[in-house]
Design an enzyme around this catalytic site. Structure first.
Site, PDB file in Angstrom:
ATOM      1  N   LYS A 200      67.707 -99.000  34.664  1.00 53.19           N
ATOM      2  CA  LYS A 200      66.753 -99.306  35.735  1.00 53.19           C
ATOM      3  C   LYS A 200      65.362 -99.602  35.172  1.00 53.19           C
ATOM      4  O   LYS A 200      64.583-100.350  35.774  1.00 53.19           O
ATOM      5  CB  LYS A 200      66.724 -98.149  36.740  1.00 53.19           C
ATOM      6  CG  LYS A 200      68.077 -97.948  37.416  1.00 53.19           C
ATOM      7  CD  LYS A 200      68.089 -96.745  38.327  1.00 53.19           C
ATOM      8  CE  LYS A 200      69.497 -96.515  38.861  1.00 53.19           C
ATOM      9  NZ  LYS A 200      70.447 -96.086  37.814  1.00 53.19           N
TER      10      LYS A 200
ATOM     11  N   CYS B 136      73.096 -91.089  42.271  1.00 51.14           N
ATOM     12  CA  CYS B 136      74.372 -91.799  42.413  1.00 51.14           C
ATOM     13  C   CYS B 136      75.383 -90.869  43.077  1.00 51.14           C
ATOM     14  O   CYS B 136      76.548 -90.815  42.695  1.00 51.14           O
ATOM     15  CB  CYS B 136      74.883 -92.321  41.069  1.00 51.14           C
ATOM     16  SG  CYS B 136      75.088 -91.070  39.784  1.00 51.14           S
TER      17      CYS B 136
ATOM     18  N   GLY C 111      68.072 -96.485  30.079  1.00 52.18           N
ATOM     19  CA  GLY C 111      67.139 -97.517  30.508  1.00 52.18           C
ATOM     20  C   GLY C 111      67.636 -98.634  31.391  1.00 52.18           C
ATOM     21  O   GLY C 111      66.946 -99.648  31.535  1.00 52.18           O
TER      22      GLY C 111
END
Length: 402
Positions: free
Chosen positions: A239, A354, A237
């Site tokens: 973001k 990422c 969580g």
């Protein structure tokens, strides 16, 4: 001449490296476990252990190039000794475990092996070649070098509870020095490593630890208070909580993941952050189909190779395998194609990873747009570690137009 600390620290280092290299353990978890194992170690001892372990994981292949024997559980002390022997100003203790260390022979082998650039930069051959092919020589060499430096610790202020300057002042009262990052609206960077999780400010939810590059993703989605937002791959969580702050706790965020334990951790973090507009949902067979055409915004923080965050997770260089890259690209394409239906016409999607590899990023989006004319790409951006000094991320903003 520098003298190394006492032997007890090296026992902690070699045990930790054994678990990382030969038991498949994650470096961050193993370092944390080791540091908790001896309460008598002071701050300087703990820093020495953590920095040495991460350096040896990061530069594993370079160090191996100086060794007389292959790295194994039986040669782990030789591996550690070789690392320190590469420094001509370093004096090794006359311990039995370092009896095989010969400075001149190590330097000779090192200079020969480091002629191979993949060895010199300490990456597996296959990974080095993939990145060369996708990014080109100049770009990849810059990123390879940038990701061999230690990652800074960056905090994201929880604007539901405080602001950056107030947080900075509170931490300063605890002798924790920070700096504000002008290009990142909610970011505060620590000037020195410290255990920030013990502070009352963390316990009270004033901030989360989140890399500056990662903090660019939630604002890219252009959320507003009152919207219905879906975080499709929410994990624990990070973001999600940022989205809640941007939405001022108004509207609804549905945070989804395939792992229930991650959603439980998200709930715990949301409670500490005083986030009240998040609902968690476990992804099951018909979850996505039931949610079609219901969201104003959709965040797809897709599973990826992690090829933008190797400075933070250097052990991933040795754990990642070529077959995983092939599989994760298929998963990314599937998720983007299936989950995009969740957003309403006129709604926006952010697809993010990422990773800095085009095959996971712009090529995935390009293929999706070509196969789905109901969507259009508005913009995209890759944040490179060599340019920002932080982790590498890709994000694209997509609109559903029909």
């Amino acid at each position: 001449m520098k003298i190394l600390p006492y032997k007890n620290l090296f026992i902690g280092i070699t045990d930790t490296l054994n678990n990382i290299f030969f038991e498949g353990k994650y470096a961050d978890k193993e370092v944390e476990r080791t540091l908790k194992s001896n309460k008598l170690w002071g701050a300087r001892d703990r820093a020495f252990i953590a920095e040495t372990v991460y350096d040896l994981v990061r530069w594993k292949r370079l160090v191996e190039g100086g060794m007389a024997r292959p790295l194994s559980p039986e040669t782990i002390w030789e591996f550690v000794g070789t690392w320190f022997a590469l420094d001509p100003d370093q004096k090794l203790p006359s311990w039995e475990e370092f009896a095989r260390i010969n400075h001149k022979e190590i330097l000779k082998r090192h200079h020969e092996s480091a002629k191979n650039i993949a060895v010199a930069e300490s990456y597996p051959d296959w990974m080095f070649e993939v990145c060369l092919d996708e990014l080109g020589k100049n770009r990849w060499i810059e990123e390879a070098q940038a990701m061999n430096s230690a990652a800074p610790t960056v905090l994201r202020v929880n604007t539901l509870k405080t602001d950056r300057k107030t947080l900075q002042k509170l931490l300063k009262e605890r002798s924790i020095k920070t700096k504000l990052l002008s290009l990142y609206q909610d970011a505060v960077e620590l000037e020195e490593k410290t255990n920030i999780f013990r502070t009352d400010e963390f316990q009270n939810g004033f901030f989360e630890v989140q890399d500056a590059g990662s903090q660019m993703i939630a604002p890219y989605l252009r959320v507003e208070p009152g919207m219905r937002v879906v975080d499709a791959c929410a994990g624990a969580g990070g973001k999600t909580l940022h989205l809640a702050s941007l939405m001022k706790n108004k509207g609804q965020i549905i945070a989804m993941d395939i792992h229930e334990w991650k959603l439980k951790e998200l709930k715990r973090r949301a409670s500490r952050n005083d986030v009240q507009n998040v609902q968690t949902r476990l992804i099951e067979a018909k979850t996505i189909k039931k949610m079609a055409n219901t969201a104003d915004r959709l965040l797809i923080d897709a599973p990826c190779s992690g090829m933008g965050v190797l400075r933070r997770n250097p052990d991933a260089k040795w754990k990642l395998q070529p077959a995983f890259l092939d599989e994760i690209r298929k998963t990314q394409a599937m998720i983007l194609n299936d989950y995009a239906k969740v957003v309403k016409v006129g709604g926006l999607i952010v697809y993010a990873t990422c990773s800095i590899l085009p095959s996971e990023n712009e090529k995935q989006v390009q293929k999706f747009i070509e196969n789905n004319p109901n969507y259009k790409l508005i913009s995209d951006k890759t944040y490179y570690p060599s340019e920002t000094g932080y982790d590498g991320f890709y994000m694209s903003l997509i609109e559903r137009i029909a």
